[in-house]
Design a protein around this motif. Sequence first.
Motif, mmCIF file in Angstrom:
data_model
loop_
_atom_site.group_PDB
_atom_site.id
_atom_site.type_symbol
_atom_site.label_atom_id
_atom_site.label_comp_id
_atom_site.label_asym_id
_atom_site.label_seq_id
_atom_site.Cartn_x
_atom_site.Cartn_y
_atom_site.Cartn_z
ATOM 1 N N LYS A 179 0.827 -1.197 0.000
ATOM 2 C CA LYS A 179 0.000 0.000 0.000
ATOM 3 C C LYS A 179 0.866 1.254 0.000
ATOM 4 C CE LYS A 179 -3.892 -2.120 2.415
ATOM 5 N NZ LYS A 179 -4.775 -2.048 3.590
ATOM 6 N N GLU A 180 0.386 2.268 -0.740
ATOM 7 C CA GLU A 180 1.128 3.528 -0.797
ATOM 8 C C GLU A 180 0.957 4.287 0.510
ATOM 9 O OE1 GLU A 180 1.574 7.554 -3.507
ATOM 10 O OE2 GLU A 180 -0.105 6.204 -3.815
ATOM 11 N N ASN A 181 2.052 4.889 0.962
ATOM 12 C CA ASN A 181 2.010 5.724 2.148
ATOM 13 C C ASN A 181 1.643 7.151 1.744
ATOM 14 O OD1 ASN A 181 2.333 6.518 4.806
ATOM 15 N ND2 ASN A 181 4.487 7.024 4.529
ATOM 16 N N THR A 182 0.699 7.753 2.432
ATOM 17 C CA THR A 182 0.270 9.114 2.075
ATOM 18 C C THR A 182 0.669 10.151 3.111
ATOM 19 O OG1 THR A 182 -1.883 8.678 3.111
ATOM 20 C CG2 THR A 182 -1.712 8.277 0.734
ATOM 21 N N GLU A 183 1.523 9.780 4.059
ATOM 22 C CA GLU A 183 2.027 10.724 5.046
ATOM 23 C C GLU A 183 3.310 11.375 4.513
ATOM 24 O OE1 GLU A 183 2.632 8.823 8.736
ATOM 25 O OE2 GLU A 183 0.552 8.176 8.971
ATOM 26 N N TYR A 184 3.390 12.691 4.629
ATOM 27 C CA TYR A 184 4.557 13.408 4.135
ATOM 28 C C TYR A 184 5.103 14.306 5.242
ATOM 29 C CZ TYR A 184 2.421 11.910 -0.248
ATOM 30 O OH TYR A 184 1.869 11.153 -1.245
ATOM 31 N N ILE A 185 6.320 14.787 5.072
ATOM 32 C CA ILE A 185 6.903 15.691 6.050
ATOM 33 C C ILE A 185 7.040 17.079 5.441
ATOM 34 C CG2 ILE A 185 8.125 13.887 7.315
ATOM 35 C CD1 ILE A 185 10.637 14.583 5.823
ATOM 36 N N THR A 186 7.087 18.098 6.282
ATOM 37 C CA THR A 186 7.153 19.485 5.817
ATOM 38 C C THR A 186 8.102 20.275 6.709
ATOM 39 O OG1 THR A 186 5.253 20.065 7.212
ATOM 40 C CG2 THR A 186 4.783 19.433 4.925
ATOM 41 N N GLY A 187 8.261 21.541 6.385
ATOM 42 C CA GLY A 187 8.996 22.473 7.229
ATOM 43 C C GLY A 187 10.462 22.136 7.400
ATOM 44 N N SER A 188 10.949 22.350 8.615
ATOM 45 C CA SER A 188 12.379 22.167 8.885
ATOM 46 C C SER A 188 12.813 20.714 8.728
ATOM 47 C CB SER A 188 12.705 22.650 10.306
ATOM 48 O OG SER A 188 11.949 21.928 11.270
ATOM 49 N N LYS A 189 11.922 19.778 9.029
ATOM 50 C CA LYS A 189 12.267 18.363 8.863
ATOM 51 C C LYS A 189 12.502 18.037 7.389
ATOM 52 C CE LYS A 189 9.926 16.519 12.957
ATOM 53 N NZ LYS A 189 8.888 15.579 13.445
ATOM 54 N N LEU A 190 11.630 18.542 6.539
ATOM 55 C CA LEU A 190 11.792 18.308 5.100
ATOM 56 C C LEU A 190 13.077 18.959 4.601
ATOM 57 C CD1 LEU A 190 10.763 17.252 2.402
ATOM 58 C CD2 LEU A 190 9.414 19.356 2.165
ATOM 59 N N ALA A 191 13.359 20.188 5.065
ATOM 60 C CA ALA A 191 14.583 20.871 4.659
ATOM 61 C C ALA A 191 15.818 20.080 5.072
ATOM 62 C CB ALA A 191 14.622 22.271 5.273
ATOM 63 N N ALA A 192 15.767 19.499 6.275
ATOM 64 C CA ALA A 192 16.906 18.710 6.748
ATOM 65 C C ALA A 192 17.083 17.452 5.913
ATOM 66 C CB ALA A 192 16.705 18.344 8.213
ATOM 67 N N VAL A 193 15.991 16.805 5.536
ATOM 68 C CA VAL A 193 16.071 15.587 4.731
ATOM 69 C C VAL A 193 16.605 15.903 3.335
ATOM 70 C CG1 VAL A 193 14.701 13.789 3.601
ATOM 71 C CG2 VAL A 193 14.312 14.325 5.998
ATOM 72 N N ILE A 194 16.029 16.933 2.698
ATOM 73 C CA ILE A 194 16.485 17.306 1.354
ATOM 74 C C ILE A 194 17.947 17.739 1.391
ATOM 75 C CG2 ILE A 194 16.138 18.857 -0.597
ATOM 76 C CD1 ILE A 194 13.932 16.771 -0.197
ATOM 77 N N GLY A 195 18.318 18.523 2.415
ATOM 78 C CA GLY A 195 19.708 18.946 2.538
ATOM 79 C C GLY A 195 20.651 17.768 2.733
ATOM 80 N N SER A 196 20.229 16.769 3.496
ATOM 81 C CA SER A 196 21.084 15.618 3.780
ATOM 82 C C SER A 196 21.323 14.768 2.530
ATOM 83 C CB SER A 196 20.466 14.756 4.883
ATOM 84 O OG SER A 196 20.374 15.476 6.096
ATOM 85 N N VAL A 197 20.252 14.417 1.825
ATOM 86 C CA VAL A 197 20.436 13.586 0.630
ATOM 87 C C VAL A 197 21.160 14.359 -0.465
ATOM 88 C CG1 VAL A 197 18.458 12.107 1.148
ATOM 89 C CG2 VAL A 197 18.119 14.149 -0.266
ATOM 90 N N THR A 198 20.986 15.694 -0.491
ATOM 91 C CA THR A 198 21.709 16.505 -1.473
ATOM 92 C C THR A 198 23.201 16.526 -1.162
ATOM 93 O OG1 THR A 198 19.765 17.910 -1.842
ATOM 94 C CG2 THR A 198 21.906 18.810 -2.476
ATOM 95 N N LEU A 199 23.561 16.652 0.108
ATOM 96 C CA LEU A 199 24.970 16.580 0.502
ATOM 97 C C LEU A 199 25.599 15.252 0.102
ATOM 98 C CD1 LEU A 199 25.157 18.205 4.066
ATOM 99 C CD2 LEU A 199 26.284 19.005 1.981
ATOM 100 N N ILE A 200 24.864 14.168 0.320
ATOM 101 C CA ILE A 200 25.392 12.848 -0.033
ATOM 102 C C ILE A 200 25.547 12.723 -1.545
ATOM 103 C CG2 ILE A 200 24.978 10.373 0.065
ATOM 104 C CD1 ILE A 200 25.761 11.760 2.728
#
Length: 530
Positions: free
Chosen positions: A2-23
């Motif tokens: 089943k597809e997950n429909t929960e998403y993250i926003t705000g500072s948590k999303l920025a931290a995740v995007i920043g982390s995978v971008t650094l890698i």
Amino acid sequence: MKENTEYITGSKLAAVIGSVTLIAYLLLLDQAILGTAIPQITTQFRSLPDVGWYTGAYPLANAALQPLSGKLYTHFRAKYTFLVFLFIFELGSLICGVAPTSAALIIGRGVAGLGASGLMNGGMTIIAGATPLAKRPLYTGIMMGVGSLGIVTGPLVGGALTEYATWRWCFFINLPVGGIAFLLLLLINIPDLTVKERLSLNLLRKILPDLDLPGFALIAPAAVMLLLALQFGSEHSHAWNSAVIIGLLCGAGVTAIVFGFWEWHMGERAMIPGSMIKHRVMWTSALVNITSMGTVVVGSNYLPIYFQAVKGSGPTMSGVSVFPAILPQLVFAVLAGAGVSKLGYYLPWSLFSGVLTAIGNGLVSTFSPTTSTATWIGYQILLGAGRGAGMQIPTIAIQTALPPAQIPVSLAILMFTYNLCTSVFLVIATTIFTQTIVSELKKNAPSVSTQAALAAGGSAGAVRSLVPPGSPELNAVLRAYSSGVRNVFLMLAGLSVVSFAASWGMGWNDVRAKKNEEQEKGDVREGDTV
């Protein structure tokens, strides 16, 4: 699933995007940073014959494990799977940094390659789970745009670290940056693209047959044999018609054929499901990704050669000279991602990229020893804009067209084919470059030894030392190197045309959530059987 429909926003999303971008940046930096450090490494270890393995061990290990990584992301939590791959990559970097011998350095490069095999596609999988479909183009564009800077800044960073610190920092640099990303991702609860079961012995027993380990045992040696043949041939350690290279190519071909039959036998449980490969959007996206990213990687290797060998710049200044291509590449990668998220359609950006990169590569092929600064800056801006506009489009296309449960495997296929085909393109480009130099020198500078020219490399001093000071043949030598670069970029212009033609197969799909809601629900129902 089943597809997950929960998403993250705000500072948590920025931290995740920043982390995978650094890698992503570290991964591509790691592929390009070593070139300027190798002379110092070989001097310290007295290991000139091992040069090929310093660069070759990484892609060999990377390609061997990459197909399996897609299956791992399909069945296990993306966050923890990513962190395991990141830990292995960091361990390999540490081994390289403290390596007391040449053999230890080669082992470290292999370990880092194993870790890297699941990071780029893993980063895209994390973004797919953390954000809705309509937002993914923007965030994927940020990851790919910033990450691609590693390719072009690698020689500059590597040269600076080697010159002003030690070559070991070319590997140590991965540790603090990767460590920060590791901690951020560990602390944030990141949703998965599909709902996953908790890790347990029962889960392992259930999914082990679905990992297609026999398929992995076939595709891994096929990839390794192909890359070994390319490695041996390109470094001239074996002749292309030698028994070793012919044997490796034949072995790779036979093993790949056996792998194909096995995958057909496995059906939808295969490592690379047949239904996925037959999907028009999948194979055209892979072709677009191969050709468009191939032009980025190959071009990023030969622009510095032009500025050093032909224009006479040092390693640092040659790095500065390619910035006119870097900045628009980054800007347009983000603009294209934002544009797709806003307008919904990704195909126009891919077509725009194909046209602009074909024109840009064609214009760069006109570079000569007398090309003015304004001209090479302007042409690079055009080329960089084209590169950036299409960089993330194939990943967006397959995420739009395929069921969520198949996305991790599809991303792994994209990265696997990219790594293999880019290796082939680099060998072809090297052959074109060297054969052009040999031909031009024989015609216009017959007193210059072609063997000496091929052994000299592409640095400004080495090229100019081929002739005595004040020799009238210097201009002919510079034109020979310029002609070699010209023919490489003509090849890249041809690849850009292929990318443009293949883009039409990705279709006019709308990624906006409202228009895709019913389609996504249907995809989820299909994905439940995967």
